[in-house]
Design an enzyme around this catalytic site. Sequence first.
Site, PDB file in Angstrom:
ATOM      1  N   MET A  26       0.843  -1.197   0.000  1.00 49.38           N
ATOM      2  CA  MET A  26       0.000   0.000   0.000  1.00 49.38           C
ATOM      3  C   MET A  26       0.883   1.253   0.000  1.00 49.38           C
ATOM      4  O   MET A  26       0.433   2.336   0.377  1.00 49.38           O
ATOM      5  CB  MET A  26      -0.939  -0.010   1.213  1.00 49.38           C
ATOM      6  CG  MET A  26      -1.930  -1.184   1.160  1.00 49.38           C
ATOM      7  SD  MET A  26      -3.456  -0.917   2.074  1.00 49.38           S
ATOM      8  CE  MET A  26      -2.843  -0.671   3.722  1.00 49.38           C
ATOM      9  N   HIS A  33       9.593  -3.510   3.214  1.00 52.75           N
ATOM     10  CA  HIS A  33       9.098  -3.713   1.843  1.00 52.75           C
ATOM     11  C   HIS A  33      10.262  -3.988   0.895  1.00 52.75           C
ATOM     12  O   HIS A  33      10.162  -4.816  -0.010  1.00 52.75           O
ATOM     13  CB  HIS A  33       8.361  -2.458   1.344  1.00 52.75           C
ATOM     14  CG  HIS A  33       7.098  -2.138   2.090  1.00 52.75           C
ATOM     15  ND1 HIS A  33       6.983  -1.063   2.939  1.00 52.75           N
ATOM     16  CD2 HIS A  33       5.892  -2.759   2.108  1.00 52.75           C
ATOM     17  CE1 HIS A  33       5.763  -1.024   3.432  1.00 52.75           C
ATOM     18  NE2 HIS A  33       5.078  -2.029   2.962  1.00 52.75           N
ATOM     19  N   LYS A 149       5.909 -11.661   6.980  1.00 50.60           N
ATOM     20  CA  LYS A 149       5.298 -12.403   8.097  1.00 50.60           C
ATOM     21  C   LYS A 149       4.812 -11.469   9.193  1.00 50.60           C
ATOM     22  O   LYS A 149       4.188 -11.905  10.150  1.00 50.60           O
ATOM     23  CB  LYS A 149       6.320 -13.382   8.680  1.00 50.60           C
ATOM     24  CG  LYS A 149       6.571 -14.599   7.840  1.00 50.60           C
ATOM     25  CD  LYS A 149       7.336 -15.626   8.660  1.00 50.60           C
ATOM     26  CE  LYS A 149       7.752 -16.806   7.816  1.00 50.60           C
ATOM     27  NZ  LYS A 149       8.588 -17.752   8.594  1.00 50.60           N
ATOM     28  N   LYS A 150       5.149 -10.182   9.088  1.00 47.09           N
ATOM     29  CA  LYS A 150       4.632  -9.209  10.064  1.00 47.09           C
ATOM     30  C   LYS A 150       3.105  -9.312  10.131  1.00 47.09           C
ATOM     31  O   LYS A 150       2.505  -9.258  11.188  1.00 47.09           O
ATOM     32  CB  LYS A 150       5.097  -7.814   9.635  1.00 47.09           C
ATOM     33  CG  LYS A 150       4.282  -6.669  10.155  1.00 47.09           C
ATOM     34  CD  LYS A 150       4.880  -6.158  11.421  1.00 47.09           C
ATOM     35  CE  LYS A 150       4.149  -5.022  12.076  1.00 47.09           C
ATOM     36  NZ  LYS A 150       3.123  -4.362  11.326  1.00 47.09           N
ATOM     37  N   GLN A 154      -2.639 -12.492   7.778  1.00 47.66           N
ATOM     38  CA  GLN A 154      -2.884 -12.145   6.362  1.00 47.66           C
ATOM     39  C   GLN A 154      -2.185 -13.152   5.441  1.00 47.66           C
ATOM     40  O   GLN A 154      -2.770 -13.638   4.468  1.00 47.66           O
ATOM     41  CB  GLN A 154      -2.375 -10.733   6.072  1.00 47.66           C
ATOM     42  CG  GLN A 154      -2.318 -10.372   4.603  1.00 47.66           C
ATOM     43  CD  GLN A 154      -1.937  -8.927   4.366  1.00 47.66           C
ATOM     44  OE1 GLN A 154      -2.757  -8.039   4.496  1.00 47.66           O
ATOM     45  NE2 GLN A 154      -0.677  -8.674   4.009  1.00 47.66           N
ATOM     46  N   LEU A 185       9.091  -3.125  11.763  1.00 41.59           N
ATOM     47  CA  LEU A 185       8.860  -1.973  10.878  1.00 41.59           C
ATOM     48  C   LEU A 185       7.428  -2.009  10.352  1.00 41.59           C
ATOM     49  O   LEU A 185       6.905  -3.068  10.008  1.00 41.59           O
ATOM     50  CB  LEU A 185       9.841  -1.982   9.705  1.00 41.59           C
ATOM     51  CG  LEU A 185      11.319  -1.822  10.047  1.00 41.59           C
ATOM     52  CD1 LEU A 185      12.123  -1.519   8.773  1.00 41.59           C
ATOM     53  CD2 LEU A 185      11.571  -0.734  11.085  1.00 41.59           C
TER      54      LEU A 185
HETATM   55  O1  PAF Z   1      -0.130  -5.876   3.595  1.00 43.08           O
HETATM   56  C1  PAF Z   1      -0.552  -4.932   2.892  1.00 43.08           C
HETATM   57  O2  PAF Z   1       0.134  -3.940   2.677  1.00 43.08           O
HETATM   58  C2  PAF Z   1      -1.953  -5.020   2.292  1.00 43.08           C
HETATM   59  O3  PAF Z   1      -2.831  -5.665   3.147  1.00 43.08           O
HETATM   60  C3  PAF Z   1      -1.973  -5.657   0.896  1.00 43.08           C
HETATM   61  C4  PAF Z   1      -1.525  -7.112   0.930  1.00 43.08           C
HETATM   62  C5  PAF Z   1      -1.074  -4.868  -0.048  1.00 43.08           C
HETATM   63  C6  PAF Z   1      -3.393  -5.633   0.323  1.00 43.08           C
HETATM   64  O4  PAF Z   1      -3.876  -4.324   0.217  1.00 43.08           O
END
Ligand code: PAF
Length: 282
Positions: A26, A33, A149-150, A154, A185
């Site tokens: 996002m 990231h 894995k944070k 999900q 982070l």
């Molecule tokens: O982990 C995230 O940043 C969001 O949940 C994702 C997987 C990009 C979906 O919007």
Amino acid sequence: MLIARSIAELRQHLAHSQRPAFVPTMGNLHAGHIQLIERARPLGDCTVASIFVNRLQFLPHEDFDSYPRTWEADCAKLQAAGCNLVFAPRETDLYPEPQTVKVHADPALGSILEGEFRPGFFTGVSTVVMKLFTSVFTGKAQGVAVFGKKDYQQLMVIRQMVRQFALPIEVVGVDTCRAEDGLALSSRNGYLSESERTEALHLSLALRALGRDALAAADALATQLPSLEVRAMDGLRQRGWQPDYLTVRRRHDLQAPQAGDPLVVLGAAKLGSTRLIDNFEI
Ligand code: PAF
């Protein structure tokens, strides 16, 4: 580095890729990231990152409007990390009509923990990830998607979705990237004041302590766990936090563990107005 604003543009740029390696984000990118991008790079023939703040996964009182949008800085970081293609659709490109067809996570997994405190969150996540996956991977024999894995739950929800829909996508989970003091982070760390930033570490300290207590309980884990979890949450409350949950679960389905199960300790708590999550496999 190429930039695609629409699904059609993305597919054009990916026409010659046999195996894209995809990192959905996002935006507001941090070292965690970038670690995902670096992990993805050798796994495919084109490294793709998406930047899309997905309205569907925010509750009405949450921070959709104020979520940091840092396009220029994000692109510079992605380029430096060797990303080949950024997919940054406008909302009207990804959702040209109201997205009334949705993917619902299995309630046994999707309505507990984060799903209990953020109802609808995993429907929003599963729906956008499915749409991003079909945008990136349609027509490809194989692909790879990399998640941190944070966001442990999900990752499990996505793995289950990929398995049950038989999507030809390898899902790779990457260990949480931490600051020097151990804080996980997160884009939301930027909301913390200086004193909150110092205090924030205590969520991971409380989880580590709960993990140690759980391992020490050994065969009596099932009976002792509720009081250990209450004690861990009380400890954080005394420091001024508002915990949603601090809990020990078995790793494979996040249900209550029995002795001998591989375990994960997970927590979510608010510090001031910022909600933080963290976890450790123990
Ligand atoms: O982990 C995230 O940043 C969001 O949940 C994702 C997987 C990009 C979906 O919007």
